[in-house]
Design an enzyme around this catalytic site. Sequence first.
Site, PDB file in Angstrom:
ATOM      1  N   LYS A 208      34.492  13.174  70.455  1.00 18.48           N
ATOM      2  CA  LYS A 208      33.966  12.424  69.308  1.00 18.48           C
ATOM      3  C   LYS A 208      33.878  10.936  69.668  1.00 18.48           C
ATOM      4  CE  LYS A 208      35.035  11.186  64.571  1.00 18.48           C
ATOM      5  NZ  LYS A 208      35.804  11.421  63.355  1.00 18.48           N
ATOM      6  N   GLU A 214      42.387  11.784  78.407  1.00 15.82           N
ATOM      7  CA  GLU A 214      42.361  13.039  79.165  1.00 15.82           C
ATOM      8  C   GLU A 214      40.920  13.449  79.474  1.00 15.82           C
ATOM      9  OE1 GLU A 214      44.066  12.518  76.378  1.00 15.82           O
ATOM     10  OE2 GLU A 214      45.875  13.743  76.252  1.00 15.82           O
ATOM     11  N   GLY A 269      37.680  15.181  63.946  1.00 16.09           N
ATOM     12  CA  GLY A 269      37.752  15.878  65.238  1.00 16.09           C
ATOM     13  C   GLY A 269      38.157  17.338  65.086  1.00 16.09           C
ATOM     14  N   ARG A 270      39.196  17.597  64.280  1.00 15.56           N
ATOM     15  CA  ARG A 270      39.685  18.975  64.160  1.00 15.56           C
ATOM     16  C   ARG A 270      38.818  19.823  63.227  1.00 15.56           C
ATOM     17  NH1 ARG A 270      43.034  15.173  62.595  1.00 15.56           N
ATOM     18  NH2 ARG A 270      43.636  14.880  60.415  1.00 15.56           N
ATOM     19  N   GLU A 355      48.041  18.554  62.260  1.00 15.40           N
ATOM     20  CA  GLU A 355      47.524  17.205  62.468  1.00 15.40           C
ATOM     21  C   GLU A 355      47.042  16.627  61.124  1.00 15.40           C
ATOM     22  OE1 GLU A 355      45.668  15.839  66.445  1.00 15.40           O
ATOM     23  OE2 GLU A 355      43.952  15.913  65.105  1.00 15.40           O
ATOM     24  N   HIS A 386      57.094  42.826  69.238  1.00 14.25           N
ATOM     25  CA  HIS A 386      58.108  43.069  70.276  1.00 14.25           C
ATOM     26  C   HIS A 386      58.632  41.759  70.852  1.00 14.25           C
ATOM     27  CE1 HIS A 386      57.152  47.346  70.148  1.00 14.25           C
ATOM     28  NE2 HIS A 386      55.916  46.918  69.882  1.00 14.25           N
ATOM     29  N   LYS A 514      49.112   8.082  72.316  1.00 12.95           N
ATOM     30  CA  LYS A 514      48.056   7.758  73.287  1.00 12.95           C
ATOM     31  C   LYS A 514      48.275   6.369  73.854  1.00 12.95           C
ATOM     32  CE  LYS A 514      44.136  10.250  71.163  1.00 12.95           C
ATOM     33  NZ  LYS A 514      42.858  10.046  70.495  1.00 12.95           N
TER      34      LYS A 514
HETATM   35  O1  F6P Z   1      44.611  14.516  69.247  1.00 11.17           O
HETATM   36  C1  F6P Z   1      44.127  13.462  68.480  1.00 11.17           C
HETATM   37  C2  F6P Z   1      42.663  13.504  68.418  1.00 11.17           C
HETATM   38  O2  F6P Z   1      42.285  12.306  67.868  1.00 11.17           O
HETATM   39  C3  F6P Z   1      42.127  14.697  67.620  1.00 11.17           C
HETATM   40  O3  F6P Z   1      42.052  14.477  66.276  1.00 11.17           O
HETATM   41  C4  F6P Z   1      40.818  14.913  68.275  1.00 11.17           C
HETATM   42  O4  F6P Z   1      40.331  16.167  67.983  1.00 11.17           O
HETATM   43  C5  F6P Z   1      41.208  14.737  69.732  1.00 11.17           C
HETATM   44  O5  F6P Z   1      42.097  13.644  69.717  1.00 11.17           O
HETATM   45  C6  F6P Z   1      40.070  14.481  70.679  1.00 11.17           C
HETATM   46  O6  F6P Z   1      39.365  13.338  70.338  1.00 11.17           O
HETATM   47  P1  F6P Z   1      37.914  13.078  70.894  1.00 11.17           P
HETATM   48  O7  F6P Z   1      37.049  14.178  70.418  1.00 11.17           O
HETATM   49  O8  F6P Z   1      37.522  11.747  70.349  1.00 11.17           O
HETATM   50  O9  F6P Z   1      37.989  13.062  72.394  1.00 11.17           O
END
Ligand code: F6P
Length: 552
Positions: A208, A214, A269-270, A355, A386, A514
Site C-alpha cells: 500500500k 521488508e 492494508g488488512r 491489528e 489431535h 518498524k
Molecule cells: O503490519 C503493519 C502494516 O501496516 C499492515 O497494516 C499492512 O498490511 C502491512 O503493514 C503492509 O503494509 P504495506 O502494504 O504498506 O507494505
Amino acid sequence: MNTINPNETNSWKELSNHFKFISKIHIKDFFLKDFSRFKKFSLIFKNKILVDFSKNNITKNTIQLLIQLAKEMGLETAIKDMFSGKKINYTENQPVLHIALRNMGHDPIVVDGRNVMIDVKNSLEQMKVFSNLIIQGKWTGYTNKKITDVVNIGIGGSHLGPNMVIESLKQYRNHLNVHFISNIDSYNILSILKKINFETTIFLISSKTFTTKETMTNATTIKNIFLKKTKIKKSLEKHFFALTTNVQYAQNFGISKNNIFRFWNWVGGRYSLWSSIGLSISLAVGYKNFISLLQGAYDMDVHFSKKKLEENIPVILALIGIWYNNFFNTETEAVLPYNYHMHKFVEYLQQTNMESNGKNINKQGKKVSWQTGPIVWGGVGTNSQHAFYQLLHQGTKLIPCDFIIPINKTNKFKKHSVQLLANFLAQTKALAFGKNSNDFEENINFNVNLTNNEKLFSTFKSFDGNKPSNSIILDILDPYNLGSLIALYEHKTFVQGVIFNIYSFDQWGVELGKKMANDIENSIYSTNESNLSFDSSTNGLINFCSKVLSNR
Ligand code: F6P
C-alpha cells in the site's frame, strides 16, 4: 460519532447482572428446557451459509441486552457512517471503504467530492485485461516465453489475504504457480528462487505504502538478481508490477507506469485483498472467480448494512464475542475450519481482528478500563483435534470456538467427507454437552461392580461440557461463499471495535516496531559497543549478535 464508553451504558450494567444468572446455567439445560432452541438461535445467509449459535451460554434476553448495548454504542449510525464514506479512520483522517471495492458500481460512493466507484471500475478493468493476458499466455517474458509463475512480494495485508484466498480456492486454480515472499528472512527468497525461472515469472510488488522495509528490501534483492541475470533494464517492464497507492515511489523503484495497479488510501492494508492487492488471486483463479469473491462479499455487505440487528449475522457473532470477552472474561477465541485448504484462514483472521482491535486507548485518547480485542487463534480440523483440543475439553480455561465447515459434496472420497463432517458435529456436541451425565452417574453411583480404581478412572474421563461454540456451515467452499465469510468476519471486527469505543482502522503499535527496527539495524552495522545507547539487555543482545556476524 458515538464516543461513550461501553461500561458506562445502562445495558452494560444490566448485562453484568444478567451474567450472574446465566453463568450458573449449563448449556445442556438450555436445550432441555427448549426443544426449538436451534430454530431460535440460528440464521441462514442466502440459503448458503448456516450460522448456528444455539450452543452458547445465552438466552433470548441475553441477545436483547447485547443488542441494546450495540444501540447505546451507536452501532447503527456507525454502520451508516462507514458505508457512506465518512472519515471514521479518525487518527489517519481517512474513510474506510473496502466495501466500495466490492460494490462494483451498484451505488455511487463519494470521497472528497469524487465518486470513487469510477476508479474502482477502472482498476477492475485493468486487472481483468492483465489476468486474461497472463492466463491465456499472451503476455510473454523477456525471452518471449509464456508466464508460468507469479511471485507476490508483500507482507501483512499485502500478503495474508491473497495467500489465504488462493490456498482456500485450490479447487479453482489454473495452471499458474503462485508464490509468496513476505518474510525478510532470506530463506523465504531463497526457497522461492529455487522454484522459479526468471524468463517465465512475473513479480507483483504489493505494498500500500511502497515503503514497508521488508517488502522493499525483498523487492530490491529480487530486482538486482533479475537484472544481473537478464542484463537488460528494459526486461523489468515484462516482469515487474506494483500494486500500490504510491505511484510515485513505484516509478522511482523502476516500475513502468503501465505496470502499476493502483488503489487508494481509503483501503486499509488488512482489508485490501479486494483491491488490486488481490491481483494474484485474479491470476490464480481467473478474473471471473475473483468477481464471484467480490460478489459474495458485496451480498454480505448488503446483509450487514440492511438487516435489523437481531437478524444480522456479523452483529450477532460480534455480540456473542463481546459477551464472552467482556463478561465471562475469556481472553481468547478459537477459529477451527474443517477444511484442508483453509489452513491459512486463522493466520489471516489474526491480522484482521488483532491489528484492528488490539488497542488500549479509547476514542477520547484515554486508557480503556474494559477488555478490547480477543486473542484469535486456532487451526484446521481434524488435525487440531489431535493437538490442542484436549485443553478445549478438559482444560481450566473457557475458550469460545467458531467451527467452520464447507460441505464437500463433490469429493471423490465420500467416506472422508462424511467422517470430517461427523468429527465437526461431534466436537461441538461434546464441548457443549460434555460426557453424557446419565452414563457417568450410573457408573459412579449405581454400578456396584465398579472397583475403586474404575471409579477413579471415570473421573479422569469425565467431560464437564458447557463449552460454547458457533457452527458455521457453508454449502460449498466456492469464491462466492469465501467472499461472504471473509466479509462476515471483517464486519464482526468492525462491530466489536464500535462497542469497545476504539479506533479499529489504524495500527500505531506496529508502526513503533518498524521504527525501532530501523534504529537497531543501524547499530548492528556500527559494531562499536561503546556507542550503543539502548537498555542494557538490548545492548547486550546487539553486542553478542554483532560478534557472531563479524566472526563469520
Ligand atoms: O503490519 C503493519 C502494516 O501496516 C499492515 O497494516 C499492512 O498490511 C502491512 O503493514 C503492509 O503494509 P504495506 O502494504 O504498506 O507494505
